[in-house]
Design a protein around this motif. Structure first.
Motif, mmCIF file in Angstrom:
data_model
loop_
_atom_site.group_PDB
_atom_site.id
_atom_site.type_symbol
_atom_site.label_atom_id
_atom_site.label_comp_id
_atom_site.label_asym_id
_atom_site.label_seq_id
_atom_site.Cartn_x
_atom_site.Cartn_y
_atom_site.Cartn_z
ATOM 1 N N CYS A 183 -2.151 0.026 -3.402
ATOM 2 C CA CYS A 183 -3.494 0.234 -2.881
ATOM 3 C C CYS A 183 -3.472 1.234 -1.730
ATOM 4 O O CYS A 183 -2.419 1.589 -1.222
ATOM 5 N N GLY A 184 -4.659 1.677 -1.351
ATOM 6 C CA GLY A 184 -4.766 2.589 -0.214
ATOM 7 C C GLY A 184 -4.826 4.037 -0.619
ATOM 8 O O GLY A 184 -5.482 4.403 -1.589
ATOM 9 N N SER B 193 -8.370 9.461 -1.081
ATOM 10 C CA SER B 193 -9.032 8.253 -1.578
ATOM 11 C C SER B 193 -10.402 8.017 -0.956
ATOM 12 O O SER B 193 -11.223 7.321 -1.540
ATOM 13 N N PHE C 210 -3.136 -0.620 7.833
ATOM 14 C CA PHE C 210 -1.839 -0.871 7.220
ATOM 15 C C PHE C 210 -0.732 -0.750 8.259
ATOM 16 O O PHE C 210 -0.857 -0.025 9.241
ATOM 17 N N GLU C 211 0.372 -1.430 7.977
ATOM 18 C CA GLU C 211 1.544 -1.302 8.851
ATOM 19 C C GLU C 211 1.877 0.172 9.053
ATOM 20 O O GLU C 211 1.961 0.920 8.085
ATOM 21 N N ILE D 17 -13.074 2.180 -1.275
ATOM 22 C CA ILE D 17 -11.687 2.180 -1.754
ATOM 23 C C ILE D 17 -10.913 1.008 -1.157
ATOM 24 O O ILE D 17 -10.012 0.468 -1.785
ATOM 25 N N GLU D 18 -11.306 0.597 0.043
ATOM 26 C CA GLU D 18 -10.622 -0.551 0.667
ATOM 27 C C GLU D 18 -10.985 -1.857 -0.032
ATOM 28 O O GLU D 18 -10.365 -2.887 0.191
ATOM 29 N N ASP E 225 0.896 3.677 1.964
ATOM 30 C CA ASP E 225 1.428 4.018 3.289
ATOM 31 C C ASP E 225 2.814 3.389 3.476
ATOM 32 O O ASP E 225 3.653 3.929 4.190
ATOM 33 N N ASP F 211 0.829 -1.203 0.000
ATOM 34 C CA ASP F 211 0.000 0.000 0.000
ATOM 35 C C ASP F 211 0.868 1.258 0.000
ATOM 36 O O ASP F 211 2.063 1.197 0.299
ATOM 37 N N ARG G 10 -8.169 2.095 7.869
ATOM 38 C CA ARG G 10 -6.973 1.402 7.386
ATOM 39 C C ARG G 10 -6.143 0.859 8.533
ATOM 40 O O ARG G 10 -5.855 1.578 9.486
ATOM 41 N N ARG H 170 0.314 2.656 10.005
ATOM 42 C CA ARG H 170 -0.676 3.697 9.696
ATOM 43 C C ARG H 170 -0.876 4.641 10.890
ATOM 44 O O ARG H 170 -0.932 5.840 10.739
#
Ligand code: SF4
Lengths: 192, 468
Positions: free
Chosen positions: A79-80, B130, B430-431, B225-226, A22, A20, B428, B433
């Protein structure tokens, strides 16, 4: 945007899916107001530990990938978040081509707008190149005009890219200038 | 047969400025929302090329990503300050309305659009973010764009876009008590995966969707979006009309009635054909908790983390478990958290805060937990304070903050420390984040509130007085 017709470069294999934006560029580096200078922050938390020291086990930190300019990754790359800082960072670091079985829409667009060639390729082919790049020093030649990728042994594979995007990349066109040629149509729309 | 159209077709066809074979369409943009992080380079590009903003009147800016939520006057970060200053200058120079961090209309860009009535059915809406898909809840075609596209829209009020394919996500039946819109969208992404929407615009249909409030619909569309989709929307109905009636940027009187009629006509025609349809049964959905590092890595609260030998992408799952500090086959309710974040454009509207407050009322946040509530906008904050919701949170031990993105992406000082574990109502996981090395579990506001009290995940349905 810098035009790009052909690029030959060392492949860096990133065998991860759903990479992603991020990860490509963490948020603490989004505060700059310029488009440049983001390469040093690329994949920051994967490349550096908490003290800012390079993680020796992360591929991109290994000497053999020092000059990589073609990135190969797993599905759903980019993505993201919509941050265009992601392609800016990739470009600034030196990547001109990204090959993956699939891309997130916004990243794909953002890459195109910055002269990075995003190439969507069947998973089997991607996996094959991934393995080759993991095992040996592996370079690919990407010819946008011919829509062809060749390895050092001249094995060729062809790829798809929408004609419209291809033309823009080949010529390095300023899209806004192109659109402004249609200004009378925009005006007419606004008068409706 | 033949003339039935989806809402996407209808909006699209109305907005094509120029079409040419072999090229994307040139689409007119009705509303362009701008924030401090993704716009500076776009304005700079305009400036360098001596171009001006074509339609400042269709452009609206706010500050949300970087703003401090504790004390507005203390922006510790000089670069963040510079970014906000740059936005202010750009807006002034170009005549763009700006809700800066002291403005009563300030808030997360996707919360204030609907709240002000800038967001309306049938509009094409873009933003360099997004989660612009949120605005689709109103039957608008709304999607996130990159900074080059921001510049393009500023200069031309248009965008080159391929006509998207349409994907009908049909939600049959109705959600059970204690199961929220957040659980619905998390369950959809868990079931169909983080890529299933790529290249599509999702339309959410079915009874369960119709029964959602406008605020709940925003939660669902927010996370399109996810699922890989740039946009997600819901056909407008009477609820949509009633929500917008009387809003600041919406006309009143007869003009409103006329507008409302045209909005309702946008709904997808009976029998219209989608490129793809998937179905999910609402009754089967339980409160969800994400265990991994993307929003598809999500299970019911009664479930467990995956078993490595049973999954397809074993390496990814293993890496995610490692990052999250979890073992395989671990019960979700055994996971202890030390942070709770109630906020973000997914779940920071008044109804979200109310539902979370109902859970914590009269109880205490576990002593090992740091919990914060960050309203989505200044107006949400004010209204919550009027209704005494802030007091409920504060008495329970929550911090009550100013509006902004805050811990959703941790660009300001609201950061989860390394190895910290957060129950978060954001979108999100995500790592990194919520902070370098931080571990995020995505949940509904109710589930986050309950976790704050208990110190670990609990099925919110087992708590007495759970609002439906
Ligand atoms: S709240 Fe989070 S997801 Fe929403 S706009 Fe802000 S940073 Fe993005």
């Amino acid at each position: 945007m810098e035009a790009i017709q052909k690029h030959t470069g060392l492949v860096y294999p990133m065998n991860r899916t759903n990479v992603d934006t991020d990860q490509i560029i963490p948020k603490q580096f989004l505060k700059r107001i310029e488009r440049t200078g983001f390469g040093q922050f690329l994949f920051y938390h994967w490349r550096f530990d908490e003290e800012g020291k390079k993680r020796p086990d992360f591929g991109l930190n290994k000497a053999e990938y020092n000059n990589a300019s073609v990135l190969i990754a797993g599905e759903n790359f980019g993505c993201g978040s919509s941050r265009e800082h992601a392609p800016w960072a990739l470009l600034d670091y030196g990547f001109r081509v990204v090959i993956a079985p699939s891309f997130a829409d916004i990243f794909y667009n953002n890459a195109l707008k910055n002269g990075i060639i995003p190439i969507q390729m069947e998973k089997e082919q991607v996996d094959l190149w991934m393995r080759q790049a993991e095992e040996t020093e592996f370079t690919l030649e990407v010819d946008l005009k011919e829509q062809r990728i060749r390895d050092a042994k001249h094995n060729a594979v062809y790829f798809d890219i929408p004609a419209y995007h291809k033309e823009k990349l080949l010529n390095g066109w300023d899209e806004i200038a192109l659109t402004l040629k249609l200004e009378d149509k925009i005006e007419a729309y606004e008068m409706r | 047969m033949g003339n039935q159209e989806t809402i996407v077709d209808k909006i699209w066809n109305k907005h094509v400025v120029h079409a040419e074979k072999g090229k994307p369409d040139l689409l007119y943009i009705d509303l362009h929302l701008v924030h401090e992080v993704t716009s500076p380079q776009a304005f700079e590009g305009l400036h360098m090329n001596n171009r001006k903003v074509r339609r400042p009147d269709l452009t609206y800016a706010t500050m949300d990503h970087n703003v401090p939520t504790k004390n507005r006057d203390v922006v510790k970060d000089e670069i963040a300050n510079k970014q906000m200053e740059t936005l202010r200058e750009n807006c002034e120079k170009n005549g763009i309305a700006l809700a800066d961090m002291y403005h009563p209309d300030q808030g997360i860009v996707h919360v204030i659009g609907p709240q002000l009535g800038l967001t309306q059915p049938g509009k094409t809406i873009v933003c360099g973010d997004s989660h612009t898909s949120t605005h689709g809840a109103f039957g608008a075609l709304a999607f996130g764009i990159g900074t080059s596209e921001v510049e393009h829209v500023l200069a031309t009020q248009t965008l080159w876009q391929e006509q998207p394919k349409t994907l009908n996500v049909q939600v049959k039946g109705d959600l059970g008590a204690g199961v929220t819109a957040k659980d619905l969208i998390l369950a959809i992404i868990a079931k169909f995966g983080v890529r299933f929407g790529t290249g599509y615009v999702i339309e959410y249909t079915g009874d369960a969707v119709r029964n959602l409030s406008m605020e709940e619909r925003m939660t669902v569309c927010n996370m399109s979006i996810e699922a890989g989709a740039r946009a997600g929307l819901i056909s407008p109905d009477e609820k949509t009309v009633e929500f917008l009636r009387g809003k600041e940027y919406v006309p009143s009187g007869e003009a409103f009635d006329e507008l409302a009629e045209s909005w309702l006509a946008l709904a997808t025609d009976e029998g219209a054909v989608y490129d793809k349809t998937v179905t999910i049964h609402a009754e089967e959905i339980e409160p969800q908790v994400s265990w991994g590092t993307n929003p598809g890595m999500c299970v019911p609260v009664s479930g467990r983390t995956p078993v490595l030998n049973e999954v397809e992408y074993k390496e990814d799952v293993q890496r995610a478990l490692e990052y999250m500090g979890l073992k395989e086959n671990q019960p979700i309710t055994s996971i202890e958290i030390d942070h709770v974040f109630i906020g973000s454009c997914t779940n920071s509207r008044l109804s979200d805060l109310k539902k979370a407050a109902a859970i914590v009322e009269g109880k205490q946040v576990k002593s090992s937990v740091r919990a914060i509530v960050v309203p989505g906008s200044f107006s949400v904050k004010l209204q919550a304070e009027k209704e005494g919701i802030d007091t409920i949170f504060k008495q329970a031990g929550f911090e009550w903050r100013e509006a902004g993105c805050s811990m959703c992406l941790a660009m300001n000082d609201d950061i989860v420390p390394h190895s910290g574990r957060c129950a978060s109502t954001s979108n999100r996981n995500f790592e990194g984040r919520q902070g370098n090395g931080a571990r995020t579990h995505l949940v509904s506001p109710e589930m986050a509130a309950a976790a704050a009290i208990e110190g670990h995940f609990v099925d919110v349905r087992t708590i007495a007085g759970v609002p439906n």
